[in-house]
Design a protein around this motif. Structure first.
Motif, PDB file in Angstrom:
ATOM      1  N   ALA A   1     -35.782  18.830   7.403  1.00 32.46           N
ATOM      2  CA  ALA A   1     -35.498  19.860   6.402  1.00 32.46           C
ATOM      3  C   ALA A   1     -36.055  19.453   5.041  1.00 32.46           C
ATOM      4  O   ALA A   1     -36.614  20.281   4.307  1.00 32.46           O
ATOM      5  N   ALA A   2     -35.919  18.171   4.700  1.00 30.10           N
ATOM      6  CA  ALA A   2     -36.430  17.681   3.418  1.00 30.10           C
ATOM      7  C   ALA A   2     -37.953  17.742   3.381  1.00 30.10           C
ATOM      8  O   ALA A   2     -38.553  18.123   2.366  1.00 30.10           O
ATOM      9  N   LEU A   3     -38.595  17.369   4.488  1.00 29.64           N
ATOM     10  CA  LEU A   3     -40.055  17.401   4.565  1.00 29.64           C
ATOM     11  C   LEU A   3     -40.571  18.825   4.419  1.00 29.64           C
ATOM     12  O   LEU A   3     -41.527  19.085   3.673  1.00 29.64           O
ATOM     13  N   ALA A   4     -39.929  19.757   5.113  1.00 25.91           N
ATOM     14  CA  ALA A   4     -40.348  21.156   5.037  1.00 25.91           C
ATOM     15  C   ALA A   4     -40.187  21.695   3.620  1.00 25.91           C
ATOM     16  O   ALA A   4     -41.052  22.424   3.113  1.00 25.91           O
ATOM     17  N   GLN A   5     -39.091  21.326   2.974  1.00 28.23           N
ATOM     18  CA  GLN A   5     -38.851  21.802   1.611  1.00 28.23           C
ATOM     19  C   GLN A   5     -39.869  21.220   0.636  1.00 28.23           C
ATOM     20  O   GLN A   5     -40.373  21.926  -0.245  1.00 28.23           O
ATOM     21  N   ALA A   6     -40.190  19.934   0.798  1.00 25.76           N
ATOM     22  CA  ALA A   6     -41.168  19.295  -0.085  1.00 25.76           C
ATOM     23  C   ALA A   6     -42.538  19.959   0.043  1.00 25.76           C
ATOM     24  O   ALA A   6     -43.219  20.217  -0.956  1.00 25.76           O
ATOM     25  N   LYS A   7     -42.943  20.255   1.274  1.00 25.88           N
ATOM     26  CA  LYS A   7     -44.238  20.902   1.499  1.00 25.88           C
ATOM     27  C   LYS A   7     -44.255  22.324   0.950  1.00 25.88           C
ATOM     28  O   LYS A   7     -45.271  22.789   0.420  1.00 25.88           O
ATOM     29  N   LYS A   8     -43.128  23.003   1.076  1.00 23.48           N
ATOM     30  CA  LYS A   8     -43.043  24.376   0.582  1.00 23.48           C
ATOM     31  C   LYS A   8     -43.105  24.416  -0.937  1.00 23.48           C
ATOM     32  O   LYS A   8     -43.767  25.283  -1.522  1.00 23.48           O
ATOM     33  N   GLU A   9     -42.428  23.463  -1.583  1.00 19.66           N
ATOM     34  CA  GLU A   9     -42.387  23.441  -3.041  1.00 19.66           C
ATOM     35  C   GLU A   9     -43.732  23.057  -3.642  1.00 19.66           C
ATOM     36  O   GLU A   9     -44.089  23.521  -4.723  1.00 19.66           O
TER      37      GLU A   9
ATOM     38  N   TYR B   1     -38.250  12.059   0.217  1.00 20.31           N
ATOM     39  CA  TYR B   1     -37.121  11.138   0.080  1.00 20.31           C
ATOM     40  C   TYR B   1     -36.110  11.651  -0.945  1.00 20.31           C
ATOM     41  O   TYR B   1     -34.901  11.638  -0.707  1.00 20.31           O
ATOM     42  N   GLN B   2     -36.597  12.122  -2.092  1.00 15.22           N
ATOM     43  CA  GLN B   2     -35.691  12.628  -3.128  1.00 15.22           C
ATOM     44  C   GLN B   2     -34.881  13.818  -2.618  1.00 15.22           C
ATOM     45  O   GLN B   2     -33.675  13.920  -2.861  1.00 15.22           O
ATOM     46  N   ILE B   3     -35.534  14.715  -1.908  1.00 13.77           N
ATOM     47  CA  ILE B   3     -34.836  15.881  -1.361  1.00 13.77           C
ATOM     48  C   ILE B   3     -33.862  15.443  -0.270  1.00 13.77           C
ATOM     49  O   ILE B   3     -32.739  15.955  -0.169  1.00 13.77           O
ATOM     50  N   PHE B   4     -34.288  14.481   0.541  1.00 10.80           N
ATOM     51  CA  PHE B   4     -33.426  13.960   1.609  1.00 10.80           C
ATOM     52  C   PHE B   4     -32.132  13.395   1.034  1.00 10.80           C
ATOM     53  O   PHE B   4     -31.036  13.663   1.546  1.00 10.80           O
ATOM     54  N   VAL B   5     -32.233  12.603  -0.038  1.00  6.69           N
ATOM     55  CA  VAL B   5     -31.043  12.029  -0.668  1.00  6.69           C
ATOM     56  C   VAL B   5     -30.099  13.138  -1.133  1.00  6.69           C
ATOM     57  O   VAL B   5     -28.881  13.041  -0.975  1.00  6.69           O
ATOM     58  N   SER B   6     -30.661  14.203  -1.683  1.00  8.42           N
ATOM     59  CA  SER B   6     -29.831  15.330  -2.115  1.00  8.42           C
ATOM     60  C   SER B   6     -29.118  15.971  -0.932  1.00  8.42           C
ATOM     61  O   SER B   6     -27.954  16.371  -1.036  1.00  8.42           O
ATOM     62  N   LYS B   7     -29.798  16.042   0.190  1.00  6.96           N
ATOM     63  CA  LYS B   7     -29.194  16.645   1.380  1.00  6.96           C
ATOM     64  C   LYS B   7     -28.104  15.744   1.964  1.00  6.96           C
ATOM     65  O   LYS B   7     -27.104  16.236   2.495  1.00  6.96           O
ATOM     66  N   VAL B   8     -28.291  14.432   1.882  1.00  9.30           N
ATOM     67  CA  VAL B   8     -27.231  13.516   2.307  1.00  9.30           C
ATOM     68  C   VAL B   8     -26.006  13.719   1.421  1.00  9.30           C
ATOM     69  O   VAL B   8     -24.865  13.742   1.894  1.00  9.30           O
TER      70      VAL B   8
ATOM     71  N   GLU C   1     -25.050   5.847   8.163  1.00  8.13           N
ATOM     72  CA  GLU C   1     -25.350   6.521   9.426  1.00  8.13           C
ATOM     73  C   GLU C   1     -26.380   7.631   9.227  1.00  8.13           C
ATOM     74  O   GLU C   1     -27.247   7.848  10.083  1.00  8.13           O
ATOM     75  N   ALA C   2     -26.294   8.329   8.092  1.00 11.18           N
ATOM     76  CA  ALA C   2     -27.263   9.394   7.819  1.00 11.18           C
ATOM     77  C   ALA C   2     -28.671   8.828   7.682  1.00 11.18           C
ATOM     78  O   ALA C   2     -29.648   9.421   8.167  1.00 11.18           O
ATOM     79  N   PHE C   3     -28.791   7.669   7.031  1.00 14.29           N
ATOM     80  CA  PHE C   3     -30.109   7.060   6.871  1.00 14.29           C
ATOM     81  C   PHE C   3     -30.663   6.594   8.220  1.00 14.29           C
ATOM     82  O   PHE C   3     -31.832   6.836   8.530  1.00 14.29           O
ATOM     83  N   ILE C   4     -29.846   5.928   9.020  1.00 16.80           N
ATOM     84  CA  ILE C   4     -30.312   5.458  10.324  1.00 16.80           C
ATOM     85  C   ILE C   4     -30.622   6.640  11.243  1.00 16.80           C
ATOM     86  O   ILE C   4     -31.620   6.642  11.971  1.00 16.80           O
ATOM     87  N   ARG C   5     -29.785   7.663  11.200  1.00 17.03           N
ATOM     88  CA  ARG C   5     -29.950   8.828  12.076  1.00 17.03           C
ATOM     89  C   ARG C   5     -31.245   9.585  11.779  1.00 17.03           C
ATOM     90  O   ARG C   5     -31.803  10.249  12.660  1.00 17.03           O
TER      91      ARG C   5
ATOM     92  N   TYR D   1     -30.888   9.189  17.074  1.00 19.19           N
ATOM     93  CA  TYR D   1     -31.787   9.861  16.127  1.00 19.19           C
ATOM     94  C   TYR D   1     -31.564  11.365  16.145  1.00 19.19           C
ATOM     95  O   TYR D   1     -31.407  11.983  17.198  1.00 19.19           O
ATOM     96  N   SER D   2     -31.539  11.948  14.957  1.00 21.95           N
ATOM     97  CA  SER D   2     -31.467  13.393  14.825  1.00 21.95           C
ATOM     98  C   SER D   2     -32.684  13.903  14.061  1.00 21.95           C
ATOM     99  O   SER D   2     -33.442  14.730  14.554  1.00 21.95           O
ATOM    100  N   GLY D   3     -32.864  13.377  12.847  1.00 20.27           N
ATOM    101  CA  GLY D   3     -34.001  13.798  12.042  1.00 20.27           C
ATOM    102  C   GLY D   3     -33.824  15.153  11.388  1.00 20.27           C
ATOM    103  O   GLY D   3     -34.738  15.661  10.731  1.00 20.27           O
ATOM    104  N   LYS D   4     -32.651  15.747  11.534  1.00 21.43           N
ATOM    105  CA  LYS D   4     -32.426  17.096  11.006  1.00 21.43           C
ATOM    106  C   LYS D   4     -32.604  17.148   9.492  1.00 21.43           C
ATOM    107  O   LYS D   4     -33.317  18.017   8.970  1.00 21.43           O
ATOM    108  N   LEU D   5     -31.971  16.217   8.784  1.00 23.53           N
ATOM    109  CA  LEU D   5     -32.075  16.225   7.325  1.00 23.53           C
ATOM    110  C   LEU D   5     -33.479  15.837   6.872  1.00 23.53           C
ATOM    111  O   LEU D   5     -33.998  16.376   5.888  1.00 23.53           O
ATOM    112  N   TYR D   6     -34.087  14.904   7.588  1.00 25.14           N
ATOM    113  CA  TYR D   6     -35.455  14.496   7.251  1.00 25.14           C
ATOM    114  C   TYR D   6     -36.426  15.659   7.410  1.00 25.14           C
ATOM    115  O   TYR D   6     -37.247  15.935   6.521  1.00 25.14           O
TER     116      TYR D   6
END
Length: 277
Positions: A90-98, A112-119, A61-65, A83-88
């Protein structure tokens, strides 16, 4: 910490559940068949396999959401999942910041790697609820859960390797060596290995297609969604067997009803996959 984008490994999520629930010390010597012909109604096994299915449903559900494909779907909904996109996001923002220099496939991989960690973190936050087996008078036992901490697919040769947590470090080894060093139910091992085979096939298809477009966050997530549909099917089959063994036990009625709700949800996701990938 920046993602190691030069790594040739794809860290896939067949072992995502195991990373969350990996036991500190388990009784089984290596993956061993838990559901045998002589198995009777066993509350601990019923609990373990219900938890396994619940976990995989939450991951799916997290992946589909968070999939861009769901965002573009009618009413931003697929398979009843909004659709939520909340974790996506957040992961995108973190990747760009890093690493602000990232773009294209490198940015997709890091996100994607950060997203998996957030899931994984989200699963941990929900563990007390989906691991609840109080109505059976038991708790989820670590000895049944796989102690392997994931499997890896090599981007260059598409071979599958294992990963094992040693302290805070991840060691890579052959799948055979990982199996010898692991503990838990063989049914769960086989399910994770089958899940990984889907990633392996996708990797081989990409290598065979020299003109394949770069991978995107959407392609990563959708590939995992496909693999988790397989996982849902396997987990459901095991839980159904255990449910049948406990049919005549009135003490298990309440728990079985809750497990039936999970089985219905998993079946719904299976039925809808053809029209809503």
């Amino acid at each position: 910490m920046k993602s190691n984008l030069k790594s040739k490994w794809i860290y896939v999520t067949a072992g995502l559940a195991a990373l969350v629930l990996a036991p500190l010390g388990a009784a089984l010597a290596r993956p061993t068949q838990c559901i045998k012909p002589e198995t009777k109604c066993d509350y601990d096994l019923l609990c373990a396999f219900k938890v396994d299915l619940a976990e995989k449903i939450l991951i799916y559900e997290a992946f589909i959401r968070n999939s861009p494909a769901t965002q573009k779907a009618p009413k931003q909904t697929r398979q009843g999942i909004k659709y939520s996109g909340k974790l996506y996001q957040a992961a995108l923002a973190q990747a760009k910041k890093e690493d602000p220099s990232l773009s294209g496939e490198d940015l997709a991989s890091a996100t994607y790697q950060i997203f998996v960690s957030k899931v994984r973190e989200s699963l941990g936050q929900q563990a007390s609820k989906y691991k609840d087996c109080k109505s059976l008078g038991t708790t989820a036992k670590d000895q049944y859960v796989g102690s392997w901490s994931g499997m890896l697919t090599d981007k260059e040769d598409c071979n599958v390797y294992g990963s094992k947590l040693v302290g805070n470090n991840v060691e890579r080894l052959t799948v055979g060596d990982l199996k010898d060093a692991s503990q838990g139910c063989l049914e769960m091992w086989d399910g994770d290995r089958g899940h990984e085979a889907i990633h392996q096939d996708a990797c081989r298809a990409r290598l065979a297609n020299k003109g394949a477009p770069p991978q995107t966050f959407k392609s990563y997530v959708e590939e995992d969604a496909q693999a988790y549909r397989y996982s849902l099917e396997q987990s459901s089959n095991h839980l159904k067997r255990l449910q049948l063994l406990c049919t005549a036990d009135p003490k298990a009625k309440e728990f079985r009803e809750r497990a039936d709700d999970l089985l219905k949800k998993a079946a719904q996701y299976q039925q809808n996959q053809a029209s809503q990938p």
